[in-house]
Structure formats: C-alpha cells, structure tokens
Design a protein around this motif. Structure first.
Motif, PDB file in Angstrom:
ATOM      1  N   GLY A  13       0.783  -1.235   0.000  1.00 45.15           N
ATOM      2  CA  GLY A  13       0.000   0.000   0.000  1.00 45.15           C
ATOM      3  C   GLY A  13       0.810   1.277   0.000  1.00 45.15           C
ATOM      4  O   GLY A  13       0.268   2.352  -0.263  1.00 45.15           O
ATOM      5  N   ALA A  14       2.109   1.203   0.288  1.00 45.31           N
ATOM      6  CA  ALA A  14       2.913   2.430   0.354  1.00 45.31           C
ATOM      7  C   ALA A  14       2.981   3.114  -1.011  1.00 45.31           C
ATOM      8  O   ALA A  14       2.845   4.343  -1.108  1.00 45.31           O
ATOM      9  N   LEU A  15       3.195   2.331  -2.058  1.00 44.84           N
ATOM     10  CA  LEU A  15       3.244   2.919  -3.404  1.00 44.84           C
ATOM     11  C   LEU A  15       1.878   3.472  -3.802  1.00 44.84           C
ATOM     12  O   LEU A  15       1.780   4.546  -4.413  1.00 44.84           O
ATOM     13  N   ALA A  16       0.822   2.779  -3.408  1.00 41.98           N
ATOM     14  CA  ALA A  16      -0.532   3.252  -3.710  1.00 41.98           C
ATOM     15  C   ALA A  16      -0.794   4.606  -3.043  1.00 41.98           C
ATOM     16  O   ALA A  16      -1.362   5.518  -3.665  1.00 41.98           O
ATOM     17  N   GLU A  17      -0.367   4.749  -1.800  1.00 42.21           N
ATOM     18  CA  GLU A  17      -0.558   6.021  -1.088  1.00 42.21           C
ATOM     19  C   GLU A  17       0.184   7.151  -1.798  1.00 42.21           C
ATOM     20  O   GLU A  17      -0.331   8.262  -1.923  1.00 42.21           O
ATOM     21  N   MET A  18       1.391   6.865  -2.264  1.00 41.78           N
ATOM     22  CA  MET A  18       2.164   7.874  -2.989  1.00 41.78           C
ATOM     23  C   MET A  18       1.438   8.271  -4.278  1.00 41.78           C
ATOM     24  O   MET A  18       1.260   9.446  -4.577  1.00 41.78           O
ATOM     25  N   GLY A  19       1.006   7.265  -5.040  1.00 46.95           N
ATOM     26  CA  GLY A  19       0.323   7.542  -6.304  1.00 46.95           C
ATOM     27  C   GLY A  19      -0.979   8.303  -6.105  1.00 46.95           C
ATOM     28  O   GLY A  19      -1.292   9.215  -6.873  1.00 46.95           O
ATOM     29  N   GLU A  20      -1.708   7.944  -5.072  1.00 44.43           N
ATOM     30  CA  GLU A  20      -2.972   8.639  -4.806  1.00 44.43           C
ATOM     31  C   GLU A  20      -2.727  10.089  -4.375  1.00 44.43           C
ATOM     32  O   GLU A  20      -3.467  10.984  -4.776  1.00 44.43           O
ATOM     33  N   ASP A  49       6.125  19.206 -12.317  1.00 43.52           N
ATOM     34  CA  ASP A  49       5.981  20.199 -11.250  1.00 43.52           C
ATOM     35  C   ASP A  49       6.462  19.593  -9.934  1.00 43.52           C
ATOM     36  O   ASP A  49       5.671  19.040  -9.157  1.00 43.52           O
ATOM     37  N   ALA A  50       7.755  19.697  -9.693  1.00 40.18           N
ATOM     38  CA  ALA A  50       8.347  19.094  -8.493  1.00 40.18           C
ATOM     39  C   ALA A  50       7.839  19.752  -7.220  1.00 40.18           C
ATOM     40  O   ALA A  50       7.667  19.086  -6.199  1.00 40.18           O
ATOM     41  N   SER A  51       7.573  21.043  -7.273  1.00 41.05           N
ATOM     42  CA  SER A  51       7.104  21.746  -6.085  1.00 41.05           C
ATOM     43  C   SER A  51       5.731  21.215  -5.661  1.00 41.05           C
ATOM     44  O   SER A  51       5.503  20.926  -4.480  1.00 41.05           O
ATOM     45  N   ALA A  52       4.822  21.076  -6.618  1.00 44.85           N
ATOM     46  CA  ALA A  52       3.485  20.547  -6.305  1.00 44.85           C
ATOM     47  C   ALA A  52       3.572  19.101  -5.835  1.00 44.85           C
ATOM     48  O   ALA A  52       2.870  18.700  -4.899  1.00 44.85           O
ATOM     49  N   ALA A  53       4.442  18.325  -6.455  1.00 41.04           N
ATOM     50  CA  ALA A  53       4.603  16.926  -6.061  1.00 41.04           C
ATOM     51  C   ALA A  53       5.141  16.825  -4.639  1.00 41.04           C
ATOM     52  O   ALA A  53       4.630  16.068  -3.818  1.00 41.04           O
ATOM     53  N   ARG A  54       6.178  17.610  -4.369  1.00 39.14           N
ATOM     54  CA  ARG A  54       6.766  17.572  -3.014  1.00 39.14           C
ATOM     55  C   ARG A  54       5.732  17.978  -1.964  1.00 39.14           C
ATOM     56  O   ARG A  54       5.587  17.318  -0.932  1.00 39.14           O
ATOM     57  N   HIS A  55       5.005  19.029  -2.227  1.00 37.36           N
ATOM     58  CA  HIS A  55       3.995  19.496  -1.269  1.00 37.36           C
ATOM     59  C   HIS A  55       2.945  18.409  -1.016  1.00 37.36           C
ATOM     60  O   HIS A  55       2.588  18.137   0.132  1.00 37.36           O
ATOM     61  N   ALA A  56       2.454  17.794  -2.080  1.00 37.66           N
ATOM     62  CA  ALA A  56       1.425  16.753  -1.947  1.00 37.66           C
ATOM     63  C   ALA A  56       1.956  15.551  -1.167  1.00 37.66           C
ATOM     64  O   ALA A  56       1.258  15.003  -0.300  1.00 37.66           O
ATOM     65  N   LEU A  57       3.186  15.145  -1.464  1.00 41.06           N
ATOM     66  CA  LEU A  57       3.754  13.979  -0.780  1.00 41.06           C
ATOM     67  C   LEU A  57       4.012  14.275   0.694  1.00 41.06           C
ATOM     68  O   LEU A  57       3.675  13.460   1.567  1.00 41.06           O
ATOM     69  N   GLU A  58       4.584  15.415   0.966  1.00 40.65           N
ATOM     70  CA  GLU A  58       4.882  15.742   2.363  1.00 40.65           C
ATOM     71  C   GLU A  58       3.601  15.925   3.173  1.00 40.65           C
ATOM     72  O   GLU A  58       3.546  15.544   4.335  1.00 40.65           O
ATOM     73  N   ALA A  59       2.561  16.469   2.538  1.00 33.26           N
ATOM     74  CA  ALA A  59       1.278  16.598   3.233  1.00 33.26           C
ATOM     75  C   ALA A  59       0.683  15.230   3.562  1.00 33.26           C
ATOM     76  O   ALA A  59      -0.065  15.089   4.535  1.00 33.26           O
ATOM     77  N   ALA A  60       1.026  14.223   2.772  1.00 36.27           N
ATOM     78  CA  ALA A  60       0.550  12.859   3.010  1.00 36.27           C
ATOM     79  C   ALA A  60       1.494  12.085   3.928  1.00 36.27           C
ATOM     80  O   ALA A  60       1.294  10.882   4.146  1.00 36.27           O
ATOM     81  N   GLY A  61       2.516  12.734   4.441  1.00 39.54           N
ATOM     82  CA  GLY A  61       3.452  12.080   5.352  1.00 39.54           C
ATOM     83  C   GLY A  61       4.498  11.233   4.660  1.00 39.54           C
ATOM     84  O   GLY A  61       5.107  10.354   5.272  1.00 39.54           O
ATOM     85  N   ILE A  62       4.720  11.488   3.389  1.00 34.12           N
ATOM     86  CA  ILE A  62       5.691  10.722   2.600  1.00 34.12           C
ATOM     87  C   ILE A  62       6.970  11.554   2.454  1.00 34.12           C
ATOM     88  O   ILE A  62       6.913  12.736   2.118  1.00 34.12           O
ATOM     89  N   THR A  63       8.111  10.920   2.687  1.00 31.79           N
ATOM     90  CA  THR A  63       9.394  11.620   2.694  1.00 31.79           C
ATOM     91  C   THR A  63       9.952  11.778   1.285  1.00 31.79           C
ATOM     92  O   THR A  63      10.177  10.794   0.584  1.00 31.79           O
ATOM     93  N   VAL A  64      10.174  13.025   0.898  1.00 30.76           N
ATOM     94  CA  VAL A  64      10.871  13.325  -0.357  1.00 30.76           C
ATOM     95  C   VAL A  64      12.326  13.581   0.007  1.00 30.76           C
ATOM     96  O   VAL A  64      12.633  14.511   0.747  1.00 30.76           O
ATOM     97  N   LEU A  65      13.210  12.735  -0.491  1.00 31.81           N
ATOM     98  CA  LEU A  65      14.623  12.839  -0.144  1.00 31.81           C
ATOM     99  C   LEU A  65      15.314  13.941  -0.940  1.00 31.81           C
ATOM    100  O   LEU A  65      16.235  14.590  -0.440  1.00 31.81           O
ATOM    101  N   ALA A  66      14.912  14.144  -2.187  1.00 31.30           N
ATOM    102  CA  ALA A  66      15.552  15.152  -3.039  1.00 31.30           C
ATOM    103  C   ALA A  66      14.716  15.383  -4.281  1.00 31.30           C
ATOM    104  O   ALA A  66      13.944  14.509  -4.695  1.00 31.30           O
TER     105      ALA A  66
END
Length: 132
Positions: A13-20, A49-66
């Motif tokens: 489910g981790a990949l699914a959460e990221m994709g969603e 759009d890396a900025s939008a992606a990073r914001h969405a992932l971090e808001a979901a509690g997913i760590t963006v390393l770079a």
C-alpha cells in the motif's frame, strides 16, 4: 522536468498512497522506477511540477529525499551500445551517473553528480550520435 527521490515504507500500500497523493494534486508521473534496499522502498519519479509533487507527498506524510534536475537523452533504439558509449563519455569527464531510468517517451533520464559537466557531455554526445 525533475527527478524526485522518495522514501517509502516497505509494506503493501505504500506505493498506492504515494500515487494517490500525487493524483489528488494533479501531478502526473512521466517516468521512473523503484526498488527495496535495506528494508526501505526508494523510488525515483520524473515530474513536471516538483514543487506541487513535493507538497502533496509531504502533506501525506511521505518523505521526499531530493528533487533534482535531470538530463534527457534520446537514444537510437536501432543501435545497440548507446548507453555504454554515453556512460563512458560521462565517466571520462568525471561525471558520476547516480540514477538512470526511461521516461514514458522512451528517453533516457539521468541524474548526475555534476549537472553542468553532464549537460556538456550529453550535448556533445547527442551531436555525434547521429553520425555513428
């Protein structure tokens, strides 16, 4: 385009959460891949759009390393050995290729440790690739 390096939990489910999370933010994935190492999922995805992606992932509690700029290289699929030739040129210039994958247009995506040198090598190689 930028490459996002993302750490995922090693569980169903981790990949699914990221994709969603990216889907809710309207971020499309343009290429990428992933693997499990030392009990952690590491994925790299190409996004416009890396900025939008990073914001969405971090808001979901997913760590963006770079998030890093990429080199995009067109390879002639009818000519074997092009990856090796390009990688040799990068090595000769002292450029380390840190991430490699294909995008959805069958282009080679490279993340390198020295973007300026990598761009110069990529441009020079592309200029000579058509005459080989």
């Amino acid at each position: 385009m930028k490459d996002l390096a993302i750490r995922l939990a090693h569980r169903p489910g981790a990949l699914a959460e990221m994709g969603e999370a990216l889907g809710r933010a309207g971020v499309s994935l343009e290429g990428g891949g992933g693997f499990v190492f030392a009990g952690q999922g590491i994925v790299h995805f190409l996004v416009a759009d890396a900025s939008a992606a990073r914001h969405a992932l971090e808001a979901a509690g997913i760590t963006v390393l770079a998030d890093r700029e990429v080199l995009v290289q067109h390879l002639n699929q009818e000519q074997p050995g092009q990856l090796g030739q390009l990688a040799c040129r990068m090595a000769e210039a002292g450029v380390n290729i840190e991430v490699v994958y294909s995008d959805h247009q069958n282009q080679l995506i490279l993340v390198v440790d020295d973007l300026a040198k990598g761009r110069a090598v990529s441009a020079a190689w592309q200029g000579t690739a058509s005459i080989r």
